[in-house]
Scaffold this active site. Structure first.
Site, PDB file in Angstrom:
ATOM      1  N   THR A 163      -1.066   6.969  11.286  1.00 42.20           N
ATOM      2  CA  THR A 163      -2.367   6.503  11.750  1.00 42.20           C
ATOM      3  C   THR A 163      -2.924   5.538  10.695  1.00 42.20           C
ATOM      4  O   THR A 163      -2.163   4.947   9.937  1.00 42.20           O
ATOM      5  CB  THR A 163      -3.309   7.693  12.014  1.00 42.20           C
ATOM      6  N   TYR A 194       2.234  -7.674  17.601  1.00 37.92           N
ATOM      7  CA  TYR A 194       2.650  -6.712  16.569  1.00 37.92           C
ATOM      8  C   TYR A 194       3.160  -5.428  17.211  1.00 37.92           C
ATOM      9  O   TYR A 194       4.183  -4.874  16.808  1.00 37.92           O
ATOM     10  CB  TYR A 194       1.460  -6.420  15.650  1.00 37.92           C
ATOM     11  N   LYS A 216       6.956  -3.669  16.901  1.00 42.83           N
ATOM     12  CA  LYS A 216       7.146  -2.330  16.348  1.00 42.83           C
ATOM     13  C   LYS A 216       7.793  -1.391  17.367  1.00 42.83           C
ATOM     14  O   LYS A 216       8.620  -0.544  17.017  1.00 42.83           O
ATOM     15  CB  LYS A 216       5.801  -1.769  15.871  1.00 42.83           C
ATOM     16  N   LEU A 224       0.811  -1.219   0.000  1.00 44.22           N
ATOM     17  CA  LEU A 224       0.000   0.000   0.000  1.00 44.22           C
ATOM     18  C   LEU A 224       0.848   1.274   0.000  1.00 44.22           C
ATOM     19  O   LEU A 224       0.705   2.128  -0.881  1.00 44.22           O
ATOM     20  CB  LEU A 224      -0.930  -0.021   1.220  1.00 44.22           C
TER      21      LEU A 224
END
Length: 329
Positions: free
Chosen positions: A172, A144, A148, A13
């Site tokens: 976001t 996750y 991160k 993306l």
């Protein structure tokens, strides 16, 4: 020597959005390609970054001077709930291999993509950059989130011990062309777009999980792409930056679903299933004050309705080739 920019996760993306901006902004402009600059968009087919040998081979092949690190195992609320250990381990391996290889190869700069899920579940809003480590993340995606978070820890450690110019971005909720529209593993917006399409196609109700009350900040992928390019060229601190629209631009899932119905010309309203445990976090507004103070007020975000319409148009035009899982009907 001209800069070589390697974008890991470059076929996803955000990678596709960066490629679009680099190709469409005027050459030499703030966000456009610079003379002599080379951009490499590497996907998982080219290298499994969980494997240190494949990570090194990728760096040896392209000799990047800069890296925008987007590669990750990602998914929506339910994928994160079901596969916490997999999300933790795979992402820690990917991130460690990219950062360690960049250090070994003397890469000038690395920007890693984090997520607002790194923030504590119990925290005072709005979210700001210094609140990342103030408590445990939400239980729904702690695997996750912790993977991160560790990137920020690694960035500071690499800088303190070796002087590496490693930093990170905290976007976001991202949406746009080339998103993952798989109904089981997608984030909320692409999943709803796909559901609405199938509802129209099969003349069935457009059902939405939860009660529609949670609020989210959505950022268009092509706006985010510009912010990554800005951060690569103009931002020199190890501290993360939240990349987002203003906190006052939150949109409820109910309003999102209704906007999708409007853009897709669906004849019926969405039906909310009202199971509260399907809502996820109620809201997690993030402040973009730091970003806007640095990039300047001349930077403008794409209006939400326009960005949504462009995303839906891309999805419908590319449905046969889009990432939709097994749900073609």
């Amino acid at each position: 020597m001209a800069d070589v920019v390697l974008v890991t996760g470059g076929t996803g993306l955000v990678g596709k959005a960066i490629e679009y901006v680099i190709e469409h902004e005027p050459e030499g402009s703030r966000f456009g390609k610079r003379p002599g600059e080379k951009w490499i968009f590497a996907g998982s087919r080219e290298a499994d970054l969980r494997n240190p040998e494949e990570a090194m081979a990728l760096f040896e092949k392209y000799q990047p001077t800069h890296v925008i690190h987007l590669a990750a195992l990602v998914g929506g609320l339910f994928a994160n709930r079901e596969r916490k250990m997999t999300f933790l381990r795979d992402n820690m391996l990917i991130n460690d291999n990219v950062l360690h290889t960049a250090h070994i190869k003397g890469t000038k700069k690395v920007i890693s993509c984090l997520s607002t899920c790194v923030f504590p579940d119990k925290v005072e809003y709005p979210l700001t950059e210094e609140k990342v480590h103030l408590g445990p993340p939400h239980s729904s995606n702690f695997g996750y989130a912790h993977a991160k978070r560790m990137v920020d820890v690694q960035n500071h450690a690499y800088k303190e011990e070796f002087g590496c110019n490693f930093t990170s971005a905290i976007p976001t909720n991202v949406f746009g062309p080339h998103d993952n529209f798989d109904l089981k593993h997608a984030h909320v917006m692409p999943a709803l777009i796909h559901k609405c399409h199938l509802s129209q196609k099969n003349n069935t109700p457009f059902k939405v999980m939860g009660d529609g009350s949670p609020l989210r900040q959505f950022i268009y992928s092509r706006d985010l792409a510009k912010l990554f390019i800005w951060q690569m060229r103009e931002y020199e601190s190890v501290e993360p930056v939240i990349l987002s629209v203003d906190e006052n631009d939150e949109i409820s899932i109910r309003d999102l679903a209704n906007s999708i119905v409007k853009v897709m010309n669906h004849p019926d309203k969405p039906e909310f299933e009202n199971e509260l445990n399907d809502n996820g976090q109620d809201r997690k507004p993030a402040s973009n004050a730091k970003l806007m103070s640095l990039i300047g007020s001349e930077f403008k975000f794409t209006p939400f309705e326009q960005a949504l319409e462009e995303t839906v148009t891309w999805f419908l035009q590319n449905y046969d080739n889009a990432r939709t899982g097994q749900y073609h009907a």
